[in-house]
Design a protein around this motif. Structure first.
Motif, mmCIF file in Angstrom:
data_model
loop_
_atom_site.group_PDB
_atom_site.id
_atom_site.type_symbol
_atom_site.label_atom_id
_atom_site.label_comp_id
_atom_site.label_asym_id
_atom_site.label_seq_id
_atom_site.Cartn_x
_atom_site.Cartn_y
_atom_site.Cartn_z
ATOM 1 N N MET A 188 0.866 -1.182 0.000
ATOM 2 C CA MET A 188 0.000 0.000 0.000
ATOM 3 C C MET A 188 0.898 1.225 0.000
ATOM 4 O O MET A 188 1.686 1.425 0.909
ATOM 5 C CB MET A 188 -0.888 -0.001 1.246
ATOM 6 N N ASP A 189 0.735 2.029 -1.064
ATOM 7 C CA ASP A 189 1.561 3.226 -1.225
ATOM 8 C C ASP A 189 0.642 4.433 -1.200
ATOM 9 O O ASP A 189 -0.195 4.607 -2.074
ATOM 10 C CB ASP A 189 2.297 3.146 -2.577
ATOM 11 N N PHE A 190 0.750 5.276 -0.156
ATOM 12 C CA PHE A 190 -0.080 6.484 -0.089
ATOM 13 C C PHE A 190 0.573 7.646 -0.813
ATOM 14 O O PHE A 190 0.104 8.775 -0.740
ATOM 15 C CB PHE A 190 -0.354 6.855 1.372
ATOM 16 N N GLY A 191 1.710 7.367 -1.450
ATOM 17 C CA GLY A 191 2.330 8.406 -2.266
ATOM 18 C C GLY A 191 3.331 9.255 -1.525
ATOM 19 O O GLY A 191 4.166 9.899 -2.135
ATOM 20 N N SER A 192 3.246 9.304 -0.192
ATOM 21 C CA SER A 192 4.215 10.095 0.564
ATOM 22 C C SER A 192 4.894 9.179 1.570
ATOM 23 O O SER A 192 4.231 8.429 2.272
ATOM 24 C CB SER A 192 3.516 11.239 1.288
ATOM 25 N N GLY A 193 6.198 9.228 1.601
ATOM 26 C CA GLY A 193 6.934 8.424 2.560
ATOM 27 C C GLY A 193 7.006 6.962 2.147
ATOM 28 O O GLY A 193 6.631 6.606 1.025
ATOM 29 N N LYS A 237 -1.008 -1.774 10.489
ATOM 30 C CA LYS A 237 -1.963 -2.833 10.825
ATOM 31 C C LYS A 237 -3.384 -2.430 10.462
ATOM 32 O O LYS A 237 -4.140 -3.230 9.906
ATOM 33 C CB LYS A 237 -1.862 -3.201 12.313
ATOM 34 N N THR A 238 -3.759 -1.159 10.736
ATOM 35 C CA THR A 238 -5.121 -0.711 10.416
ATOM 36 C C THR A 238 -5.310 -0.613 8.905
ATOM 37 O O THR A 238 -6.367 -0.972 8.383
ATOM 38 C CB THR A 238 -5.397 0.635 11.091
ATOM 39 N N THR A 239 -4.262 -0.154 8.192
ATOM 40 C CA THR A 239 -4.350 -0.084 6.732
ATOM 41 C C THR A 239 -4.589 -1.471 6.155
ATOM 42 O O THR A 239 -5.444 -1.652 5.278
ATOM 43 C CB THR A 239 -3.057 0.519 6.166
ATOM 44 N N LEU A 240 -3.864 -2.468 6.670
ATOM 45 C CA LEU A 240 -4.034 -3.833 6.173
ATOM 46 C C LEU A 240 -5.465 -4.322 6.424
ATOM 47 O O LEU A 240 -6.093 -4.929 5.558
ATOM 48 C CB LEU A 240 -3.006 -4.756 6.846
ATOM 49 N N LEU A 241 -6.008 -3.998 7.613
ATOM 50 C CA LEU A 241 -7.382 -4.400 7.926
ATOM 51 C C LEU A 241 -8.372 -3.732 6.974
ATOM 52 O O LEU A 241 -9.317 -4.363 6.487
ATOM 53 C CB LEU A 241 -7.725 -4.042 9.374
ATOM 54 N N PRO A 259 -5.493 -1.967 -2.424
ATOM 55 C CA PRO A 259 -4.037 -2.069 -2.319
ATOM 56 C C PRO A 259 -3.374 -1.627 -3.617
ATOM 57 O O PRO A 259 -3.964 -1.757 -4.694
ATOM 58 C CB PRO A 259 -3.808 -3.556 -2.042
ATOM 59 N N THR A 260 -2.174 -1.070 -3.496
ATOM 60 C CA THR A 260 -1.425 -0.675 -4.681
ATOM 61 C C THR A 260 -1.046 -1.914 -5.495
ATOM 62 O O THR A 260 -0.993 -1.886 -6.712
ATOM 63 C CB THR A 260 -0.137 0.069 -4.261
ATOM 64 N N ARG A 261 -0.798 -3.008 -4.780
ATOM 65 C CA ARG A 261 -0.361 -4.243 -5.418
ATOM 66 C C ARG A 261 -0.832 -5.391 -4.540
ATOM 67 O O ARG A 261 -1.053 -5.203 -3.343
ATOM 68 C CB ARG A 261 1.182 -4.255 -5.491
ATOM 69 N N ALA A 312 -11.372 -14.334 -5.136
ATOM 70 C CA ALA A 312 -10.619 -13.089 -5.229
ATOM 71 C C ALA A 312 -11.585 -11.925 -5.036
ATOM 72 O O ALA A 312 -12.587 -11.824 -5.741
ATOM 73 C CB ALA A 312 -9.926 -12.985 -6.583
ATOM 74 N N VAL A 313 -11.323 -11.059 -4.031
ATOM 75 C CA VAL A 313 -12.245 -9.953 -3.753
ATOM 76 C C VAL A 313 -11.525 -8.607 -3.823
ATOM 77 O O VAL A 313 -12.087 -7.594 -3.413
ATOM 78 C CB VAL A 313 -12.895 -10.094 -2.351
ATOM 79 N N THR A 314 -10.292 -8.598 -4.335
ATOM 80 C CA THR A 314 -9.496 -7.374 -4.283
ATOM 81 C C THR A 314 -10.253 -6.178 -4.846
ATOM 82 O O THR A 314 -10.133 -5.067 -4.345
ATOM 83 C CB THR A 314 -8.179 -7.575 -5.056
ATOM 84 N N ALA A 315 -11.071 -6.393 -5.891
ATOM 85 C CA ALA A 315 -11.769 -5.270 -6.523
ATOM 86 C C ALA A 315 -13.245 -5.217 -6.131
ATOM 87 O O ALA A 315 -14.014 -4.459 -6.703
ATOM 88 C CB ALA A 315 -11.642 -5.378 -8.044
#
Lengths: 377, 311
Positions: free
Chosen positions: A25-30, A57-61, A70-72, A81-84
């Protein structure tokens, strides 16, 4: 109470209830908020994702819940598969950090809400609502408004609301964080009881290591977006994979030094220890020893049998109720160790300034390679 | 030498406090609250005095020979007002216009306020606020005049219609034009009253509703709207009162054919100089407005304005 029908959880051979594969997960900063997270969770298990704030941990949840893409990587629930897939099309019940109950509805209406939204047969809804209110021990309180219920009762409404539509997966986003300690410990046992009773696969997120040890079948420790270790609670506690886990779960003192044949050498002091993985002799290492594995005695003769015995001077004595915590300076190591003393005989406390002897066994000082392990401090 | 310097603002505040203590000694502090609301009480008191004066005036008929109010008191002005089909029409038009304008304003203000509160970017939020406030800066008269230019017979809209071969339409000086003008005038008030009510609804509550299976529309309908009820009622009361008592919009966009009560009152005071009848109409307007507020508060409770302890 009428027995609850077990939700249809026909085991699909070889399919874990939840599969997380290579999630970034990439929020673009940091740096990445979540980096390369992968794990599988079997049906009916209770998993806790444990980590400090900012560990991801919260982002993963939220990615598993579907509130974030997720970015990837890939998420599978029950083999699909439920990613989308949108959150409300995944079969997930969630208890939120601030509960997010609907204040304009009664407790029973809150529990009925997901059934109505998911278009269950209206004739069956009152029965289901009653059964789940009974399950969380709120029988007879369904007519109360949310603000007429205590904090613990509101927790129970939130659990019933998340479970009443028989989801495949229950997610808990630190719902106990705001409760006082006594209520929190009571609700931890309630979560455990309800989870065992229904057999629903559960993922819990917390920064409270005690909660993780108490409620879970499995624990994942995260830090800086990475999964540090995935293990059963006892294993996590006894065999931490790296200094970070050793420092986060339980209370440990860390020693810097170099690997020797029998343990580590901390500035001339030989300490007996057990290496985690293969570490070449002479390599810079970090040792971790838990406060309850160090014995403290006035007379070194009583420490016979310990692999390492060191003299120390008590700097502070902290009474914690069920135990004493000593801060003991060991001149040979040039640092203060944290030492627990349970059940002292006849209040034989050491005061600050007392000269004592410390001892431990080679089994209990874990030695980590400084090259690959993350720092515990 | 300490690196902490006593801030200038604190020193100024200390000086002010010493000065205030001279004017209003500490032992009077339990009256401080009353002192602070005294100016507001004074203003309200003056308003009540004015109303009493008007009540007195409304009981005196105009002597058409001398153009002076009569000495003796009677209910003749009220009889005139209630017996006149014209005033009933004006009154009915005001109520209908205000109700329509309120309903339309709330319907438009809710999505705007929702967007204002939930939009993620600070830049977008500022843009939405500026667009909302622009008409405020222009003022009601200039804004109404703007509508004359846009909607008039030779206005921009009719010119555009002419280009596609449609004959000029009469877009002004009718009832819809007045309602339209009122909605445009009232929208910022409604949005500003709704925004805090929507801010008070945690975003997590909507997320929860979504995760429990509610579509976006059903989340708004079953969760956001009921939770925003105090704001909707507050905004509705304010827009209703402003619309019911409005003068400029009916005068300018109605062109004299669409008078509201305020216009009728204006005519009595400043055209026919019948202050008695004007006062009677004004008091009836106050009564009607108060009755509507009382009805709404009675139906939904005073707590709907978020003044009660319970939300």
């Amino acid at each position: 109470m009428t027995p609850l029908p077990r939700p249809d959880r026909a085991p699909e051979p070889g399919q874990p209830a939840v599969l997380v594969r290579d999630v970034d997960m990439d929020f673009g900063s940091g740096p990445l908020a979540v980096a390369g997270a992968s794990f599988a969770l079997a049906r009916g298990r209770f998993l806790t994702i444990l980590g400090p704030s900012g560990s991801g941990k919260t982002t993963l949840l939220r990615i598993i819940a579907g509130f974030q893409q997720p970015t990837r990587g890939e998420i599978r629930i029950g083999g699909q598969a439920v990613t989308a897939t949108a959150p409300h099309r995944r079969s997930i019940g969630m208890v939120f950090q601030k509960l997010a109950l609907f204040p304009h509805m009664t407790a029973a209406e809150n529990v009925a809400f997901p059934l109505k939204m998911r278009r269950h047969d209206p004739a069956t809804i009152p029965g289901k609502v009653e059964r789940y209110l009974d399950l969380v021990r709120l029988g007879g309180l369904g007519g109360r408004r949310i603000h007429e219920l205590s904090g613990g009762q509101q927790q129970r409404v939130a659990i019933a609301r998340a479970l009443v539509f028989e989801p495949e997966l229950l997610l808990l986003d630190e719902p106990l964080a705001a409760l006082d300690r006594k209520l929190r410990e009571e609700m931890q046992l309630e979560f455990r009881r309800i989870q065992k009773e229904l057999g629903v696969t559960t993922i819990n997120v917390t920064h409270d290591q005690r909660e993780a040890l108490v409620v879970s079948d499995e624990i994942i420790v995260m830090d800086h977006g990475r999964i540090q270790q995935h293990a059963r609670p006892v294993e996590m506690y006894r065999l931490p994979a790296n200094p970070f886990v050793a420092g986060f779960v339980g209370v440990s003192t860390f020693l810097e030094g170099r690997r020797t044949a029998t343990g580590l050498d901390a500035g001339g002091a030989a300490c007996a220890g057990t290496p985690v993985g293969a570490i070449p002799e002479g390599a810079p290492v970090q040792g971790a020893i838990r406060a309850e594995q160090i014995r403290i005695e006035a007379d070194p003769a009583r420490l016979a049998g310990c692999d390492t015995i060191l003299p120390g001077i008590v700097r502070d004595t902290i009474f914690e109720g069920e135990r004493l915590l000593y801060l003991v300076e060991a001149p040979a190591l040039g640092l203060a160790l944290q030492v627990y003393h349970h059940d002292p005989e006849e209040f034989a406390l050491f005061d600050a300034g007392a000269e004592v002897s410390l001892g431990w066994n080679a089994r209990d000082l874990l030695i980590f390679n400084r090259q690959d392990g993350r720092d515990g401090r | 030498m300490s690196s902490f310097r006593y801030p200038l603002r604190w020193r100024l505040m200390d000086a002010l406090e010493r000065a205030a203590d001279l004017l209003w000694p500490e032992r009077l502090s339990r009256f401080t609250g009353w002192l602070m609301i005294a100016p507001a009480l004074l203003l309200v008191g003056l308003l009540v005095l004015g109303l009493a004066e008007m009540a007195d005036g409304s009981l005196r008929t105009l002597d058409r020979a001398t153009f002076l109010p009569s000495e003796e008191l009677s209910l003749a002005n009220y009889e005139t007002a209630l017996g006149s089909a014209t005033y009933w029409r004006v009154f009915g038009r005001s109520i209908l216009g205000a109700t329509l304008a309120t309903a339309l304003t709330l319907a438009l203000a809710f999505p705007y306020a929702y967007a204002l509160v939930r939009v993620p970017g600070a830049v977008t939020r500022k843009a939405l606020l500026v667009v909302l406030f622009l008409p405020f800066f222009i003022g009601q008269v200039v804004r109404a005049y703007g509508w004359l230019i846009i909607l008039g017979n030779g206005g921009m809209v009719n010119e555009a219609l002419g280009l596609v071969g449609i004959a000029p339409q009469r877009l002004l000086f009718n009832f819809p034009a007045v309602v339209f003008g009122l909605v445009q005038y009232l929208l910022p008030f409604a949005v500003l009253m709704l925004a805090p009510a929507l801010t008070a609804i945690p975003a997590e509550t909507e997320t929860a509703a979504r995760s429990l299976g509610a579509s976006w529309v059903r989340t708004i309908w079953h969760v956001v709207l009921p939770m925003a009820r105090p704001g909707l009622i507050g905004a509705g009361l304010v827009t209703m009162t402003l619309a019911l008592t409005d003068f400029a919009t009916p005068a300018m966009l109605g062109g004299g054919s669409q008078d509201f009560i305020a216009n009728a009152i204006y005519d009595q005071f400043f055209r026919t100089a019948d202050q008695g009848l004007g006062s009677a109409l004004a008091l009836m307007l106050v009564a009607a407005g108060s009755a509507i507020v009382a009805l709404v508060l009675g139906l939904f409770g005073a707590g709907t304005l978020a003044m009660g302890a319970r939300r």
